[in-house]
Design a protein around this motif. Structure first.
Motif, PDB file in Angstrom:
ATOM      1  N   GLY A 408      56.424  19.007  43.350  1.00 30.06           N
ATOM      2  CA  GLY A 408      57.366  19.177  42.342  1.00 30.06           C
ATOM      3  C   GLY A 408      56.479  19.414  40.832  1.00 30.06           C
ATOM      4  O   GLY A 408      57.373  19.418  40.044  1.00 30.06           O
ATOM      5  N   LYS A 409      55.348  19.024  40.822  1.00 36.64           N
ATOM      6  CA  LYS A 409      54.657  19.187  39.672  1.00 36.64           C
ATOM      7  C   LYS A 409      53.682  20.310  39.462  1.00 36.64           C
ATOM      8  O   LYS A 409      53.273  20.541  38.461  1.00 36.64           O
ATOM      9  CB  LYS A 409      53.761  17.985  39.535  1.00 36.64           C
ATOM     10  N   ILE A 410      53.873  21.338  40.490  1.00 35.16           N
ATOM     11  CA  ILE A 410      52.937  22.256  40.510  1.00 35.16           C
ATOM     12  C   ILE A 410      53.693  23.755  40.560  1.00 35.16           C
ATOM     13  O   ILE A 410      54.896  23.558  40.926  1.00 35.16           O
ATOM     14  CB  ILE A 410      51.878  22.316  41.551  1.00 35.16           C
ATOM     15  N   PRO A 411      53.216  24.836  40.110  1.00 35.06           N
ATOM     16  CA  PRO A 411      53.772  26.000  40.039  1.00 35.06           C
ATOM     17  C   PRO A 411      54.437  26.391  41.348  1.00 35.06           C
ATOM     18  O   PRO A 411      53.794  26.075  42.462  1.00 35.06           O
ATOM     19  CB  PRO A 411      52.811  27.085  39.890  1.00 35.06           C
ATOM     20  N   GLU A 412      55.608  26.945  41.536  1.00 28.53           N
ATOM     21  CA  GLU A 412      56.362  27.525  42.865  1.00 28.53           C
ATOM     22  C   GLU A 412      56.500  28.941  42.829  1.00 28.53           C
ATOM     23  O   GLU A 412      55.912  29.691  43.752  1.00 28.53           O
ATOM     24  CB  GLU A 412      57.548  26.771  42.934  1.00 28.53           C
ATOM     25  N   SER A 413      56.738  29.531  41.869  1.00 27.41           N
ATOM     26  CA  SER A 413      57.216  30.988  41.925  1.00 27.41           C
ATOM     27  C   SER A 413      55.827  31.553  41.369  1.00 27.41           C
ATOM     28  O   SER A 413      55.059  31.086  40.688  1.00 27.41           O
ATOM     29  CB  SER A 413      58.308  31.517  41.058  1.00 27.41           C
ATOM     30  N   SER A 414      55.894  32.970  41.634  1.00 28.48           N
ATOM     31  CA  SER A 414      55.046  33.900  41.024  1.00 28.48           C
ATOM     32  C   SER A 414      54.790  33.715  39.347  1.00 28.48           C
ATOM     33  O   SER A 414      53.496  33.852  38.770  1.00 28.48           O
ATOM     34  CB  SER A 414      55.124  35.207  41.474  1.00 28.48           C
ATOM     35  N   GLU A 415      55.850  33.801  38.853  1.00 25.22           N
ATOM     36  CA  GLU A 415      55.986  33.542  37.155  1.00 25.22           C
ATOM     37  C   GLU A 415      55.212  32.403  36.828  1.00 25.22           C
ATOM     38  O   GLU A 415      54.409  32.371  35.986  1.00 25.22           O
ATOM     39  CB  GLU A 415      57.346  33.547  36.838  1.00 25.22           C
ATOM     40  N   GLU A 416      55.414  31.153  37.673  1.00 26.21           N
ATOM     41  CA  GLU A 416      54.861  29.854  37.227  1.00 26.21           C
ATOM     42  C   GLU A 416      53.413  29.833  37.588  1.00 26.21           C
ATOM     43  O   GLU A 416      52.561  29.487  36.610  1.00 26.21           O
ATOM     44  CB  GLU A 416      55.625  28.850  38.045  1.00 26.21           C
ATOM     45  N   PHE A 417      53.010  30.458  38.318  1.00 28.80           N
ATOM     46  CA  PHE A 417      51.619  30.727  38.731  1.00 28.80           C
ATOM     47  C   PHE A 417      50.540  31.574  37.629  1.00 28.80           C
ATOM     48  O   PHE A 417      49.901  31.159  37.150  1.00 28.80           O
ATOM     49  CB  PHE A 417      51.371  31.489  40.007  1.00 28.80           C
ATOM     50  N   GLU A 418      51.748  32.625  37.302  1.00 33.88           N
ATOM     51  CA  GLU A 418      50.925  33.516  36.215  1.00 33.88           C
ATOM     52  C   GLU A 418      50.822  32.479  34.896  1.00 33.88           C
ATOM     53  O   GLU A 418      49.959  32.489  34.303  1.00 33.88           O
ATOM     54  CB  GLU A 418      51.901  34.513  36.188  1.00 33.88           C
ATOM     55  N   THR A 419      51.951  31.761  34.563  1.00 31.36           N
ATOM     56  CA  THR A 419      51.801  31.011  33.412  1.00 31.36           C
ATOM     57  C   THR A 419      50.753  30.152  33.284  1.00 31.36           C
ATOM     58  O   THR A 419      50.076  29.878  32.422  1.00 31.36           O
ATOM     59  CB  THR A 419      53.157  30.456  33.115  1.00 31.36           C
ATOM     60  N   TYR A 420      50.527  29.371  34.591  1.00 33.95           N
ATOM     61  CA  TYR A 420      49.466  28.571  34.441  1.00 33.95           C
ATOM     62  C   TYR A 420      48.285  29.193  34.356  1.00 33.95           C
ATOM     63  O   TYR A 420      47.334  28.697  33.891  1.00 33.95           O
ATOM     64  CB  TYR A 420      49.580  27.785  36.228  1.00 33.95           C
ATOM     65  N   TRP A 421      47.975  30.241  34.832  1.00 38.51           N
ATOM     66  CA  TRP A 421      46.844  31.047  34.955  1.00 38.51           C
ATOM     67  C   TRP A 421      46.436  31.243  33.412  1.00 38.51           C
ATOM     68  O   TRP A 421      45.228  31.260  33.125  1.00 38.51           O
ATOM     69  CB  TRP A 421      46.785  32.264  35.669  1.00 38.51           C
ATOM     70  N   LEU A 422      47.665  31.944  32.747  1.00 41.50           N
ATOM     71  CA  LEU A 422      47.313  32.256  31.261  1.00 41.50           C
ATOM     72  C   LEU A 422      46.928  31.105  30.409  1.00 41.50           C
ATOM     73  O   LEU A 422      46.170  31.605  29.392  1.00 41.50           O
ATOM     74  CB  LEU A 422      48.686  33.192  30.880  1.00 41.50           C
ATOM     75  N   ASN A 423      47.179  29.830  30.889  1.00 37.90           N
ATOM     76  CA  ASN A 423      46.993  28.883  29.949  1.00 37.90           C
ATOM     77  C   ASN A 423      45.784  28.140  30.588  1.00 37.90           C
ATOM     78  O   ASN A 423      45.644  26.933  30.026  1.00 37.90           O
ATOM     79  CB  ASN A 423      48.351  27.884  29.928  1.00 37.90           C
ATOM     80  N   SER A 424      45.114  28.624  31.609  1.00 34.49           N
ATOM     81  CA  SER A 424      44.084  27.578  32.133  1.00 34.49           C
ATOM     82  C   SER A 424      42.540  28.042  31.332  1.00 34.49           C
ATOM     83  O   SER A 424      42.489  29.113  30.515  1.00 34.49           O
ATOM     84  CB  SER A 424      43.941  28.391  33.456  1.00 34.49           C
ATOM     85  N   PRO A 425      41.632  27.188  31.362  1.00 36.02           N
ATOM     86  CA  PRO A 425      40.437  27.629  30.666  1.00 36.02           C
ATOM     87  C   PRO A 425      39.636  28.760  31.636  1.00 36.02           C
ATOM     88  O   PRO A 425      39.006  29.383  30.889  1.00 36.02           O
ATOM     89  CB  PRO A 425      39.527  26.142  31.050  1.00 36.02           C
ATOM     90  N   GLU A 426      39.920  28.879  32.744  1.00 33.59           N
ATOM     91  CA  GLU A 426      39.408  29.963  33.546  1.00 33.59           C
ATOM     92  C   GLU A 426      39.782  31.489  33.090  1.00 33.59           C
ATOM     93  O   GLU A 426      39.020  32.245  32.966  1.00 33.59           O
ATOM     94  CB  GLU A 426      39.891  29.843  35.113  1.00 33.59           C
ATOM     95  N   TYR A 427      40.871  31.338  32.701  1.00 34.20           N
ATOM     96  CA  TYR A 427      41.508  32.659  32.051  1.00 34.20           C
ATOM     97  C   TYR A 427      41.015  32.825  30.585  1.00 34.20           C
ATOM     98  O   TYR A 427      40.286  34.038  30.399  1.00 34.20           O
ATOM     99  CB  TYR A 427      43.214  32.686  31.621  1.00 34.20           C
TER     100      TYR A 427
END
Length: 1491
Positions: A408-427
């Motif tokens: 329940g604390k991690i991304p589930e949908s493709s949109e949530e995964f993308e948001t996590y990626w855009l806010n990550s240091p790897e991005y």
């Protein structure tokens, strides 16, 4: 002194060249320095020792990423390898040859396409709806919905790097690759920035397109030419003008070909045909390597390989990836690759990876950091799951699992995964990487470098702005060379083509043998000239099929910037001329001299020249039709109508004076008309035809002077007993001999015009339209779901148990009482090339209820063969040994109690998922089970497989229909609804799936086994996670020998203990056990082995344990009681015959209804052809010509049925294939149901078509419309004739091995029927040998039946030109002179009282004109009865032929496979080079690495 030197070192090689001298006769000193390196390379590639060291270098480079290369050095003492790398990298720069290496960077990349994830399935109803809604669309704005296929992507792939795109099918991997390669025609728009070392994509595509290559997932090559010819052609089109050491072009091609083929291990295939799915050639892995060498020959900067390992097993896929890694390292190029089932060893070859989730980028960066990124996000990677599997699984809601505490604390949908990626240091790192790349690669510097490289590459006479390397003349020259290679490589087609001309020529020549020289032979002369002309023209129709068969290859090579497609169109003129020239020579020699046409050399050569010219002209007409159409069906329909138009207006069927002025213009645009006029004019020019019927003659006219007689023939002159040929053709055809050379010039101009049009338009050829996957639903069932919600979750173990066994059942008891299948001492031997070959050797094993047994081995080990033998699906060769159920030999019930899921997912494309399952349940479950119960069980299976959201979707084709995973689920479902109580066989159930889909399928099978089902399943090298799902393993090696049979054990421990003990090599904790054991026995990609593992198994204690267990089963199981329902399973089919027929005819009816393209083609062809013929004869008058037109129009009517027969062949073949490959083997229904049901429905639809033909054909000409005439014509044309030609056409198809053979047999049979129906040659004029054919030809009776009602009792009034005009003797009126003759011979006089110029018409009724063809209205019911004799014969022949040739597999079947006539015995392809990149001890000596 250091013993190693860096790859990037630029130290001079000259001292070493002087020192290295492998050949005493080779004096290096005598050569100048610029020649030495090249000569040395040639020596390396042509000496066994040198080749061995090059292969060793390739093996080492195949395992190095770009980062590894920074620490990689070559042994200084191994001069060959230093030379090789110098040749590829440094010598070019030393000699001023610019490098073309470049990377690619993209930012904010978004691709927009048409949103078509779901639509209504095709049907006749939908087609009609579309017609009615079309006018509304004209006044509406384009409301086509669009969607972002990929969005906001970022990435950098530098030169020398490889990047892997990971995602599930449909995620957008292919779109990313196409965008980076500039292949964006099928997209609506591409937004964002793409640059290649600073140059923006628009400029790159305009000026440097040849440096960016997109390689599609399928290998498109000309199958009939050899590997060497394929690669040589690619190299020739890209040979640069400035070459190292001023090599000649041929030296450059030889060196580069030998180099790459040595590196990739395909030198042994040089003289082997490339082949494809249907033509035997190199293996799948070798074909992939040929594609790679062809791409590398382009000398490109960036390569995009889409789904690169499709259809390859894991071993061959690794070889391909290693080839790509080697090439990238050697050329410093960059590569973007999409692979759906990548193993860990493949993944480790990549520098970078991007992960895509439903069109959204959720990671881009170094490949070795991707796993940690998603683990840090909160996803758990199970032990032994490969990294690519893990990266794919996180994009599948059903396949991923969070770490404990992260729920329940991690991304589930493709949109949530993308948001996590855009806010990550790897991005942020990716952004920095992109900014650094752009900064370090200024556009101007790259532009100058590539422009200089372009300038150095371009051949003389080639424009600098052109995307092609060699000039147009060189392109055409190389294409001509390849064209001749294709012709010599496909001698089968050439031989069949020439044989058809020889056979048809002999038949025509003998049929028209010794045409009378008098007026009675004039019609026959016109007939044979017309038939020869039509035959020469129509044989070119095959050009259409060839054009579409090769289109994918040409479009791919155009995208590679190899040559202008117009060059390919031009080469066909040259390369096809020899074959066509010989064909016309054969036809001319066989058809000219036997019939005694004009015996003059000049006339013969005119005959030959005009036949050849018309054949060439028609050939380019058909090529043009293929060029401007997108599919073969449309092209054939247009070509068929075009041929009909040209035939009708050539002058034979409707002479010029009889043509209507409003449509006469076709005649002036018709090359066949000019050819026919010249042939007729040459034949009749100067000919004096003795009169065979003078008017008047007979009783009372014995002493009449010739001056008072006239010949009863067009063009006759009163007072002459002969008719001038020139006068005849002028009066009858309005042809003139003086037009002959004018016509020659006109046809030359037409031919040149069609060539020019074809050459020009071929430049604009595009591939068949593509697009994303689209589900097609029945109307009323279109879901409102997103693409993430279509695939439901497969059932859990508990849900499965309840459905299969009922609630509250004691599972242990069910399993204990279930039957056990076992086999012992199983051998299988087949006849092979005059000897025998053993495919299975002394195999034993068993499958217990509730277990999953994996059947594994390398390619060629006999996995599928063993599965087919155990499933009782082999009817060839000799099988010995025991196959037992509960210790009893297998009986008739075995097939009813087992299910078999084939590797190919063959289903009727027009059926929905639910309909497919219901059809299988109704016909395969016992007859006593109520239909409602069967349908209820179908719903349970749909829910178990998670198919409820697309249960009403049409199966369709891949791309427009179910995807690969959905098809596999349907295949499994079709077998499960049959309730296999004993065993479920599956052949490669994970083949072609991505890793997550494969996991989903295997998980379903596991739940199925846990519910008590016994499962035996062949599987390619699986991942560790898949492998450990199985309970037991049967492992085979080449030759069908057992290497292991036993439990796998928890974490594969039981299996590994055996192999670690026998091999002495321990399996690492992170190593895949499946790959480990295959490497142990010498079957893996990196394997080498000396021990005989079969002998080790035979002598092992595990083998003794297995034998004892099988013996125990055979002792104890026969004591079990026989189940009560055993007798009900003894019949071959579950359902009674009438139920089978009802189900099959219902399915066939839906198949027709949901095939609107086929139905539309049938109706369009019928209506257009009928209207064309009907309007051509509009308002047929009451003249002699009018009576003859009724006859010639019938000839055209028969041709419409030929077009419809060709159409039904293609349509009926698909259902025959599904039945023979799947349904017949599982005893679903009797074969006769298929034949009769399809014939019945084909007849119904053809009757509807012929009704339209009747309206379009019968009424415009104003034929007799009295009820009994029109009614009889309607009855014969609309009811009886379709029954005849459909049953005849399907008879031909059902005894033919394939559609091309059926078309060839049909065209020859049909041509024979047309020849002998009395239209082209009168029965009385034929040699006695052929008279029986007139009686035997069914068309004789159909022609009589059609023509009879048109002319019966129809008054005839001669046109002035048709009257015989003569003077009576002096002192007599015309009536006094001719009344007696009129009474004897019939006819009438126009001017009885006249004393000169008597106008006599020989007929009073049009029926009298056609009586010479034996057409009589009184024969109508006789003809009706004879037609039914032929119809009954067709049905009997269809059923008997199918039984003997396809059920009993009689040897005559092979006789009808025309291609096998000329191929000789099938020879085994060379053994592929195995273990291409396997490490060898000598590698360490040759190549060193400095830590």
């Amino acid at each position: 002194m250091s013993t190693t030197e860096s790859v990037s070192s630029s130290a001079s090689a000259d001292p070493n060249i002087k020192a290295y001298n492998p050949d005493e006769d080779f004096d290096v000193e005598e050569q100048n320095p610029t020649e030495r390196l090249t000569t040395q390379i040639s020596h390396i590639l042509n000496s066994p020792d040198g080749v061995q060291r090059v292969e060793s270098l390739a093996r080492v480079l195949s395992r190095k990423t770009k980062a590894d290369l920074d620490h990689f050095e070559v042994d200084l003492n191994d001069f060959d390898l230093r030379l090789l790398l110098k040749y590829l990298r440094e010598k070019s720069l030393e000699q001023g040859i610019e490098s073309t290496s470049a990377g690619v960077a993209f930012k904010d990349l978004t691709a927009i396409g048409v949103d078509a994830s779901a639509a209504y399935g095709p049907s006749v109803e939908e087609m009609v709806r579309g017609w009615f809604s079309a006018p509304k669309k004209l006044f509406k704005k384009d409301a086509t919905p669009h969607r972002e296929i990929i969005r906001n992507f970022i990435g950098v792939v530098e030169s020398g790097e490889m990047c892997l795109a990971i995602g599930r099918p449909g995620a957008g991997c292919s779109t990313l690759l196409k965008c980076c390669a500039g292949e964006t025609e099928q997209l609506v728009a591409v937004e964002g920035e793409i640059n290649y070392d600073g140059i923006l994509q628009e400029e790159m595509m305009k000026h440097f397109k040849g440096y960016v290559i997109y390689n599609p997932e399928l290998d498109f090559h000309f199958p009939k030419i050899t590997v060497k010819q394929t690669i040589d052609f690619a190299l020739k089109t890209k040979t640069p003008a400035k070459r190292i050491d001023n090599l000649s072009r041929s030296e450059y091609v030889d060196n580069m070909r030998d180099l790459w083929c040595t590196v990739f291990g395909i030198r042994h295939t040089y003289n082997t045909k490339v082949g494809n799915d249907f033509v035997r050639g190199v293996s799948g892995g070798e074909r992939k390597r040929v594609s790679l060498v062809e791409a590398l020959a382009m000398g490109a900067s960036l390569y995009s390989f889409d789904n690169a390992t499709r259809g390859l097993d894991a071993s061959t896929a690794l070889e391909f990836a290693q080839c790509l890694r080697t090439a990238t390292n050697m050329l410093n190029s960059s590569a973007l690759v999409a692979i759906y089932q990548a193993g860990e060893n493949i993944y480790e070859l990549f520098d970078k990876v991007t992960v895509i989730y439903l069109g959204r980028q959720v990671y881009f960066g170094p490949a070795n950091k991707a796993r940690q990124y998603f683990e840090k996000m909160g996803w758990e990677k199970p032990p032994r799951m490969t990294t690519p599997e893990f990266l794919t699984s996180v994009t599948d809601p059903n396949g991923r699992s969070p770490k404990p505490g992260y729920e329940g604390k991690i991304p589930e949908s493709s949109e949530e995964f993308e948001t996590y990626w855009l806010n990550s240091p790897e991005y942020q790192e990716a952004l920095a990487m992109h900014a650094k790349y752009v900064q370090e690669h200024p556009a101007e510097e790259t532009r100058q470098r590539l422009e200089m490289a372009n300038h150095q590459r371009k051949q003389t006479l080639q424009r600098q702005q052109s995307q092609f390397v060699v000039n147009y003349f060189a392109q055409v020259y190389y294409l001509i060379q390849r064209g001749f290679n294709r012709t010599t490589g496909d001698m089968t087609y050439t031989t069949i083509y020439l044989s058809s001309f020889l056979i048809k020529g002999l038949i025509i020549g003998s049929m028209f043998y010794k045409i009378p020289t008098g007026t009675s032979g004039a019609y026959s002369r016109g007939g044979i000239l017309f038939y020869c002309l039509v035959f020469a023209a129509v044989t070119s129709l095959a050009e259409i099929s060839h054009s579409f068969a090769h289109r994918n290859i040409l479009v791919k090579q155009k995208s590679y910037s190899m040559y202008h497609l117009s060059g390919e169109a031009l080469q066909e003129i040259i390369t096809e001329i020899p074959t066509k020239f010989v064909a016309i020579v054969i036809l001319a020699l066989t058809t000219y001299w036997m019939p005694h046409l004009k015996h003059e050399a000049g006339a013969f050569f005119m005959f030959f020249i005009f036949l050849f010219l018309v054949q060439q002209c028609m050939s380019f007409i058909f090529k043009l039709v293929a060029t401007v159409t997108r599919d073969g069906g449309t092209a054939h329909a247009f070509a068929g109508l075009w041929v009909l138009m040209l035939c009708v207006y050539s002058g034979f069927i409707i002479p010029l004076p009889s043509m209507h002025h409003w449509i006469k213009w076709i005649n002036w645009l018709n090359p066949m008309r000019y050819g026919y006029e010249s042939l007729i004019a040459t034949e009749f020019h100067g000919r004096k035809m003795p009169c065979d019927a003078l008017i008047p003659n007979g009783v009372g006219y014995e002493d009449v002077s010739l001056a008072n007689q006239i010949c009863q023939f067009t063009g006759a002159v009163a007072g002459q007993d002969w008719v001038s040929g020139d006068a005849f053709i002028t009066a009858h055809y309005n042809f003139r001999y003086s037009h002959t050379w004018r016509n020659f010039g006109i046809n030359i101009a037409w031919t040149a015009a069609f060539i020019g049009l074809n050459v020009f338009l071929s430049e604009f050829i595009k591939n068949v339209e593509g697009g994303g996957d689209m589900l097609l639903y029945k109307r009323g069932h279109l879901p409102e779901l997103g693409s993430e919600a279509v695939d439901g979750k497969v059932a859990s173990r508990e849900e499965m148990m309840e459905v299969l066994n009922g609630p509250g059942v004691d599972l242990q008891k069910v399993i204990a009482e279930a039957d056990v299948f076992s086999w012992k001492n199983l051998d299988y031997i087949i006849p092979y090339d005059g000897a025998t070959r053993q495919l299975l050797d002394n195999i034993q094993g068993f499958v217990k209820p509730g277990t999953m047994t994996a059947l594994m081995g390398e390619s060629g080990a006999g996995k599928t063969t063993l599965l087919n033998v155990l499933a009782q699906r082999i009817n060839f060769g000799v099988i010995t040994g025991d196959m037992l159920v509960n210790g009893h030999p297998v009986d008739l019930s075995f097939k009813r109690r087992t299910g078999y899921v084939q590797q190919q997912d063959l289903h009727l494309a027009e059926y929905s998922v639910r309909e497919s399952l219901r059809f299988a349940a109704e016909l395969r479950q016992p007859a006593h089970v109520p239909q409602s119960e069967k349908y209820e069980y179908v719903e349970k299976i749909i829910n178990l497989l998670g198919m409820q959201n697309y249960a009403e979707a049409i199966v369709g084709k891949i791309g427009r229909g179910l995807n690969v995973e959905q098809r596999k689920k349907l295949s499994i479902g079709v077998e499960l609804v049959a309730k296999p109580s004993l065993l479920l066989f599956l052949d490669e159930p994970t083949s072609g799936l991505d890793s997550q889909s494969a996991w989903s399928i295997v998980q379903f099978l596991r739940a199925l086994a846990d519910s008590g089902q016994a499962i035996l399943c062949t599987i390619h090298q699986p991942s560790a996670t898949l492998f450990e799902v199985f309970d037991r393993l049967l492992l085979l090696k080449k030759g069908g020998k057992t290497v292991y049979f036993g439990d796998i054990g928890p974490h594969s421990r039981d299996l590994l203990q055996y192999f670690e003990r026998q091999s002495g090599v321990k399996c690492g904790d992170s190593e895949n056990p499946a790959e480990y054991i295959l490497n142990c026995i010498g079957a893996g990609a990196t394997a080498s082995v000396d021990a005989d593992w079969h002998e080790l198994w035979i002598n092992s204690p595990e083998f003794q344990v297995v034998n004892e267990e099988i013996d125990k089963l055979h002792r104890e199981l026969p004591l079990r009681p026989i189940p009560e329902n055993a007798d009900t399973l003894q019949s071959k089919y579950a359902a009674p015959y009438l139920t089978q027929f009802r189900c099959v005819i219902s399915r066939t009816n839906l198949q027709f209804w949901r095939s609107p393209i086929y139905i539309r083609a049938k109706f369009l062809e019928s209506i257009m052809c009928a209207l064309f013929v009907g309007l051509s004869y509009v308002g047929v008058d009451h003249s002699v010509a009018g009576a003859q037109e009724s006859f010639s129009s019938t000839f055209m009517l028969l041709l419409i049925s030929l077009a419809m027969i060709n159409q039904l062949h293609v349509f009926a073949y698909d259902t025959r294939e599904i039945f023979e490959v799947r349904e017949a083997l599982s005893n679903t229904f009797h074969w006769s149901c298929l034949l009769l049901a399809h014939t019945f429905l084909e007849i119904i639809w053809s009757m509807a078509c012929m009704f339209m033909v009747f309206i379009g054909f019968f009424f415009p000409p104003h034929f007799s419309a009295t009820p009994h005439h029109a009614g009889y014509f309607f009855f014969m044309l609309v009811i009886v004739f379709p029954i005849y030609f459909c049953s005849y056409g399907l008879w031909v198809l059902y005894f033919s091995p394939n559609v091309p053979s059926a078309s060839m047999i049909n065209s020859n049979l049909f041509a024979g029927l047309l020849l002998f129906c009395g239209i082209l040659q009168l029965k009385d004029l034929s040699p006695r040998f052929w008279v029986f054919m007139y009686v035997a030809s069914p068309f004789t009776y159909f022609v009589q039946a059609f023509v009879g009602p048109m002319v019966d009792n129809r008054k005839l009034i001669c046109e002035p030109s048709e009257l015989s005009i003569m003077d009576p003797p002096e002192g007599k009126t015309c009536g006094e002179y001719l009344n007696q003759y009129v009474e004897q011979s019939g006819g009438y006089l126009n001017n009885s009282d006249a004393t000169r110029a008597c106008e006599y018409c020989p007929y009073t009724n049009q029926a009298e004109v056609v009586a010479m063809y034996n057409v009589k209205w009184s024969y109508r019911w006789r003809n009706f009865g004879i037609a039914w004799i032929y119809i009954l014969f067709n049905f009997a022949a269809m059923l008997l032929s199918y039984y003997f040739m396809r059920v009993k597999v009689w040897s005559l079947k092979s006789i009808l496979d025309f291609q096998s006539w000329f191929s000789g015995p099938r020879k085994e392809r060379h053994e592929p080079a195995s273990n291409l990149f396997a490490s060898r001890p000598e590698d360490k000596k040759i190549v060193g690495k400095k830590e």
